[in-house]
Design a protein around this motif. Structure first.
Motif, mmCIF file in Angstrom:
data_model
loop_
_atom_site.group_PDB
_atom_site.id
_atom_site.type_symbol
_atom_site.label_atom_id
_atom_site.label_comp_id
_atom_site.label_asym_id
_atom_site.label_seq_id
_atom_site.Cartn_x
_atom_site.Cartn_y
_atom_site.Cartn_z
ATOM 1 N N GLN B 161 -11.938 -64.343 -9.220
ATOM 2 C CA GLN B 161 -10.644 -64.415 -9.880
ATOM 3 C C GLN B 161 -10.809 -64.180 -11.383
ATOM 4 O O GLN B 161 -9.990 -63.524 -12.004
ATOM 5 C CB GLN B 161 -9.967 -65.756 -9.576
ATOM 6 N N ARG B 162 -11.890 -64.725 -11.941
ATOM 7 C CA ARG B 162 -12.115 -64.479 -13.369
ATOM 8 C C ARG B 162 -12.446 -63.009 -13.616
ATOM 9 O O ARG B 162 -12.072 -62.432 -14.645
ATOM 10 C CB ARG B 162 -13.223 -65.389 -13.908
ATOM 11 N N LEU B 163 -13.126 -62.402 -12.619
ATOM 12 C CA LEU B 163 -13.395 -60.966 -12.721
ATOM 13 C C LEU B 163 -12.073 -60.198 -12.742
ATOM 14 O O LEU B 163 -11.901 -59.250 -13.526
ATOM 15 C CB LEU B 163 -14.260 -60.513 -11.539
ATOM 16 N N CYS B 164 -11.144 -60.637 -11.892
ATOM 17 C CA CYS B 164 -9.834 -59.971 -11.855
ATOM 18 C C CYS B 164 -9.111 -60.159 -13.177
ATOM 19 O O CYS B 164 -8.425 -59.247 -13.648
ATOM 20 C CB CYS B 164 -8.981 -60.517 -10.715
ATOM 21 N N ILE B 165 -9.279 -61.325 -13.786
ATOM 22 C CA ILE B 165 -8.651 -61.550 -15.086
ATOM 23 C C ILE B 165 -9.310 -60.654 -16.134
ATOM 24 O O ILE B 165 -8.639 -60.014 -16.941
ATOM 25 C CB ILE B 165 -8.746 -63.040 -15.476
ATOM 26 N N ALA B 166 -10.645 -60.585 -16.066
ATOM 27 C CA ALA B 166 -11.363 -59.705 -17.002
ATOM 28 C C ALA B 166 -10.898 -58.271 -16.827
ATOM 29 O O ALA B 166 -10.701 -57.539 -17.799
ATOM 30 C CB ALA B 166 -12.866 -59.808 -16.757
ATOM 31 N N ARG B 167 -10.709 -57.868 -15.583
ATOM 32 C CA ARG B 167 -10.236 -56.511 -15.301
ATOM 33 C C ARG B 167 -8.857 -56.297 -15.922
ATOM 34 O O ARG B 167 -8.576 -55.259 -16.504
ATOM 35 C CB ARG B 167 -10.183 -56.311 -13.786
ATOM 36 N N ALA B 168 -8.018 -57.345 -15.782
ATOM 37 C CA ALA B 168 -6.660 -57.222 -16.314
ATOM 38 C C ALA B 168 -6.677 -57.107 -17.840
ATOM 39 O O ALA B 168 -5.930 -56.323 -18.410
ATOM 40 C CB ALA B 168 -5.809 -58.398 -15.872
ATOM 41 N N ILE B 169 -7.559 -57.881 -18.490
ATOM 42 C CA ILE B 169 -7.527 -57.852 -19.960
ATOM 43 C C ILE B 169 -8.338 -56.705 -20.547
ATOM 44 O O ILE B 169 -8.302 -56.480 -21.741
ATOM 45 C CB ILE B 169 -7.996 -59.186 -20.588
ATOM 46 N N SER B 170 -9.046 -55.960 -19.672
ATOM 47 C CA SER B 170 -9.880 -54.871 -20.180
ATOM 48 C C SER B 170 -9.031 -53.809 -20.874
ATOM 49 O O SER B 170 -9.516 -53.105 -21.751
ATOM 50 C CB SER B 170 -10.682 -54.236 -19.047
ATOM 51 N N VAL B 171 -7.758 -53.663 -20.465
ATOM 52 C CA VAL B 171 -6.919 -52.622 -21.081
ATOM 53 C C VAL B 171 -6.058 -53.212 -22.196
ATOM 54 O O VAL B 171 -5.115 -52.587 -22.651
ATOM 55 C CB VAL B 171 -6.037 -51.907 -20.034
ATOM 56 N N LYS B 172 -6.422 -54.422 -22.628
ATOM 57 C CA LYS B 172 -5.721 -55.110 -23.714
ATOM 58 C C LYS B 172 -4.211 -55.149 -23.513
ATOM 59 O O LYS B 172 -3.445 -54.629 -24.331
ATOM 60 C CB LYS B 172 -6.052 -54.443 -25.051
ATOM 61 N N PRO B 173 -3.779 -55.773 -22.454
ATOM 62 C CA PRO B 173 -2.337 -55.838 -22.223
ATOM 63 C C PRO B 173 -1.696 -56.854 -23.161
ATOM 64 O O PRO B 173 -2.366 -57.749 -23.673
ATOM 65 C CB PRO B 173 -2.247 -56.311 -20.768
ATOM 66 N N GLU B 174 -0.391 -56.685 -23.389
ATOM 67 C CA GLU B 174 0.301 -57.653 -24.227
ATOM 68 C C GLU B 174 0.734 -58.859 -23.412
ATOM 69 O O GLU B 174 0.831 -59.967 -23.909
ATOM 70 C CB GLU B 174 1.522 -56.980 -24.868
#
Lengths: 422, 258, 235
Positions: B161-174
């Motif tokens: 799940q933390r990997l999924c979060i890391a994946r989500a923040i990799s594109v620097k979303p707002e």
């Protein structure tokens, strides 16, 4: 109350035991039939992998070959070996009558002339010398040596004459009969003579057909499946297409044969009896199988993966090509291989498009006439000669081996490339 | 975050209605999401909170029969407008799902996927940096730095799940949307994620759907309560949990729902 | 506000149990206070001894309620109204326990007092104590009825008690000045008066708790002086 419960419990256990027994017997029965079938095939077929040779001393007499002194390579090629070959056979019994000489000649395959020629071409220095040469025994003697031929029949009912048997037995005593691995079964094309008949032509035919089938069916089927599963809107029309694809999978193969005959041969004038036409016909048949397998494995890709990709901002196309399709490939590939294996065993449509014709050349491309393994089985099974009986079984063994290898390959792909997701 | 004492609104939804075919799933939702705060959406199953969440990055587009009406305004821009590009939108608004769903690829590839398709890294080094930073921000770097090229599916549930979060923040979303991110995790992993959410709110606006009211209370500053497709109450989390205004909210959070 | 029952019945039971324990405890306090006041005004030492004995019961209630509250917080994680109910129960019980202690203290001093007290003094004492008694009764009713209006009334009534206490104090000081022999009794009476006033304060505390319990908001500002209520936004 308690008694009743006890009774009920016992009867439930008994019911389960009965059920297990039925199941086990069903499996046993299935295995039994399979074992009998395989045993039968093997016991009749294994001898085909052996070939009986007559070891005959040949005197390469230049005069009999009508050769000049110091012949060139071309001279040797062009020389007439027939008289030399005949003479060699007649030498086995110098006191033979004309009819017996004829018998002697028929103890070996009509190929014997060429076998002698090949020997000399290999070693031109043999001229004027004598050498033992291996000659292919006629199919009947081959069967006699393998013990498959009933000797006790009256002479007029069998194809081997008493005289041939006598000579043959003499040769056996002299150790001039030998059984060796039958390489020619794999390297020779079909032949009217059982002892010379091989599966090379039909094997290559099968391989070319399958390749053509793969090249056509796989991309078309995969594209169709991806579009239907991932992109097509779900409405009545796509439902209708889906139903019909499933129906297509259930269409008898001979119908596809008729299609091939009517359209590929009649309309498009493609060359008859070729693996190209066979492959196209088979690909029509394999298409629905691959589509269904591919759609099933696309469906099996968890939607969470698609969502993950979409949520990362991947487009529909990227989601499909980067994630869904690679994940569905193991299932698709093993489905494809199983579809191809089915196509490999198909006979009826190939007979219709003419791949049943007698082909005694080995095809070098999908455009050359060829047979295919199952059709070869069909052709040989129809032949009257005793020599073909074992060939049929042997050919079945090769076909089965081919299928087993393909299925094994499908399994390996499934296991090796199937990725575990979450 | 308050600027000059004024709450900054990141997402502003106006009269949002959602229909699944003929069935209406959301009724006239007006909800403002504050910037750099965690907003929790709570409510019983089927109340429409996930549906609303998925409106925010237009994940509902995937469902053929789903129609969204009304305006959802992010950065002065209505995302339901025809001119809105979904791919761009989802680059700005990341999402983490209920079940950890890493791609069946390596850890590195999981993180680098987003930056790759959005062309965010010009070189291998840049990409390495993005991967490392994302994993560090997701508090996963220390655990996986030695096995970046092993499959992401081999991690434990919480790590996935933390990997999924890391994946989500990799594109620097707002904005990061989280749809019950801890429902499949054990309490320790849950606590790690909650701590992470607290950290992430410095740089991102977070909206989290959760079934656990305790979790909503722990991680969020604002809470919205949905019931039967309506937004019943929306306000600061401590208000909602100590003294909600609406009877239905109170009944729900005290466990009195009949 | 009548709440729908909880989905989890045992939770509902526990909350009801807590509530009824507060009411029972309040009842005992009310009884003790009544007896203590009777003891001092009618010079009845039996009542005084009964009050001293009953304090133990009140203390036990406090312990019991504390345990129940801790259990509820640990095991049920109460929210909103339940949370307020649980937390106020804890605070109310400690106020009530103090009320019990003060009543006990009054009774102990009663036992040491001289038989004859001036009539003025007794009357002043009766005025303030009956007022306190009334306050306690109405705040317990307010708790039972979940009435914020009654709670505000009680809260506002504290001012009157302060006034009455002052009057009573003056009487005691007058009594002390009369005779040097009155020093012992006078001192006790000073404490008794102070205790009654403290009971009034605790009652006001309870009123604040009841108000918070019902409305979720705090009674803000200083305790009222004079007739104008400061509190607005009553719910």
């Amino acid at each position: 109350m308690n008694k009743n419960k006890e009774k009920l419990l016992n009867s439930r256990y008994r019911a389960e035991k009965r059920f297990q027994f039925y199941g086990k017997s069903a499996i046993f029965l299935a295995l039994l039939f399979l074992t009998i079938f395989i045993f039968k095939i093997f016991s009749t077929g294994y001898t085909a992998f052996q070939k009986t040779w007559l070891i005959v001393p040949v005197t390469f007499d230049a005069e009999t070959m009508y050769l000049d002194e110091n012949p060139s390579k071309e001279d040797l090629e062009d020389a007439d070996y027939f008289d030399l070959a005949l003479q060699t056979m007649f030498n086995l019994d110098k006191s033979a009558s004309e009819k017996q000489q004829n018998d002697l000649k028929r103890m070996v395959s009509y190929f014997f002339e060429r076998e002698i020629k090949r020997e000399l071409l290999n070693d031109p220095s043999l001229i004027g010398k004598t050498k033992d040469v291996y000659l292919t025994a006629s199919d009947d003697l081959d069967q006699v040596f393998k013990g498959n031929y009933p000797r006790d029949l009256p002479e007029d009912q069998r194809r081997v004459t008493d005289y041939q048997l006598k000579i043959f037995d003499q040769l056996v005593e002299q150790g001039r009969i030998e059984s060796k691995f039958n390489l020619s079964f794999f390297t020779y094309p079909d032949s009217r003579e059982a002892e010379l008949a091989g599966i090379a032509s039909s094997f290559m035919g099968s391989i070319f057909s399958i390749l053509v089938c793969l090249v056509i069916a796989f991309p078309v089927a995969v594209l169709a499946a991806i579009y239907l599963e991932e992109f097509a809107p779900k409405n009545r029309f796509t439902d209708f297409i889906e139903v019909n694809i499933n129906n297509l999978a259930a269409v008898p193969s001979i119908v596809f044969g008729l299609l091939g005959l009517g359209i590929l041969l009649a309309v498009f004038q493609l060359p008859r009896s070729t693996p190209l036409v066979g492959g196209i016909t088979l690909s029509l048949m394999t298409l629905p199988t691959i589509i269904i397998a591919c759609r099933a494995s696309l469906k099996a890709v968890p939607p969470s993966i698609r969502e993950a990709a979409l949520a990362m901002g991947a487009s529909k196309m990227q989601t499909t090509m980067h994630h869904t399709v690679p994940l569905s490939m193991p299932g698709t590939l093993s489905g494809t291989i199983i579809g191809l294996a089915q196509a490999l065993g198909e006979t009826a449509p190939l007979i219709l498009i003419g791949m049943v014709a007698f082909v005694n050349t080995i095809p070098g491309s999908p455009l050359d006439p060829a047979a295919s393994l199952p059709v070869q089985i069909y052709i040989w099974a129809e032949s009257a000669e005793r020599g073909f009986v074992e060939k049929v079984s042997a050919c079945i063994m090769v076909l089965l081996g081919f299928l087993i290898i393909m299925n094994l390959f499908a399994q390996i792909i499934r296991h090796k490339f199937e990725k575990k997701w979450s | 975050m308050k600027k000059n004492g004024v709450k900054m609104i990141k997402i502003n939804s106006k009269n949002v209605d959602v229909f699944y075919g003929k069935k209406q799933a959301l009724f006239n939702i007006n909800l403002d999401i504050e910037e750099n705060q965690v907003t929790a959406l709570i409510g019983p199953s089927g109340c429409g909170k996930s549906t609303f969440l998925r409106c925010l990055n237009r994940m509902n587009d995937v469902i053929d029969i789903c129609r969204v009406k009304g305006q959802i305004i992010i950065n002065d821009f209505d995302i339901n407008d025809k001119s809105c590009d979904v791919v761009r939108l989802r680059e700005k608004i990341g999402m983490v799902f209920q079940k950890p769903n890493p791609f069946p690829k390596t850890i590195y590839e999981n993180i680098s996927y987003g930056p790759t398709i959005h062309g965010m890294a010009q070189s291998k080094n840049e990409m390495d940096e993005i991967v490392e930073n994302s994993l560090k921000k997701a508090a996963l770097w220390e655990e996986v730095k030695d096995r970046l090229h092993e499959p992401g599916t081999g991690l434990s549930g919480g790590q996935q799940q933390r990997l999924c979060i890391a994946r989500a923040i990799s594109v620097k979303p707002e904005v990061i949307l989280m749809d019950e991110p801890c429902s499949a995790l054990d309490p320790i992993a849950t606590a790690q994620i909650e701590e992470l959410i607290d950290e992430l709110k410095k740089d991102h606006t977070i909206i989290i759907v959760t079934h656990s009211m305790a979790q909503a209370a722990r991680v969020s500053q604002n809470t919205g309560f949905f019931h039967l497709g309506e937004l019943i109450e929306h306000g600061s989390t401590d208000k909602i949990f100590k003294n909600p205004e609406n009877k239905r909210t109170q009944d729900y959070i005290t466990g009195r729902f009949g | 506000m009548v709440e729908a029952p909880h989905t989890v019945k045992s939770y509902e039971e526990e909350l009801k149990n807590l509530n009824s324990n507060i009411i029972k405890m309040g009842g005992f306090c009310e009884e003790s206070l009544g007896k203590a006041i009777q003891a001092i005004t009618t010079r009845n030492s039996d009542n005084a001894e009964a009050v001293i004995k009953d304090d133990e019961k009140i203390d036990k209630f406090e312990t019991l309620i504390e345990q129940q509250v801790v259990n509820l917080i640990a095991l049920r994680q109460p929210m909103a109204i339940d949370l307020r109910e649980t937390v106020t129960a804890l605070k109310i019980s400690s106020d009530l326990e103090r009320i019990g202690d003060l009543a006990k203290n009054i009774s102990k001093r009663t036992l040491l007092l001289n038989e004859n007290l001036p009539k003025n003094l007794t009357e002043a004492l009766v005025r303030v104590s009956s007022n306190v008694q009334k306050q306690l009764k109405s705040i317990l009713d307010a708790y039972l009825d979940r009435s914020s209006a009654m709670a505000i009334n009680v809260w506002e009534g504290d001012e009157q008690i302060d006034d009455l206490t002052n009057l009573c104090m003056q009487e005691v000081i007058k009594y002390l000045k009369e005779n040097e022999k009155n020093l012992d009794d006078g001192t006790h009476l000073l404490f008794v008066t102070k205790n009654i006033e403290r009971i009034g304060d605790h009652t006001t505390n309870v009123a604040e708790q009841v108000y918070y319990l019902v409305t979720g908001e705090y009674l803000e500002g200083d305790r009222p002086k004079g007739t104008e209520p400061i509190v607005t936004g009553e719910k």
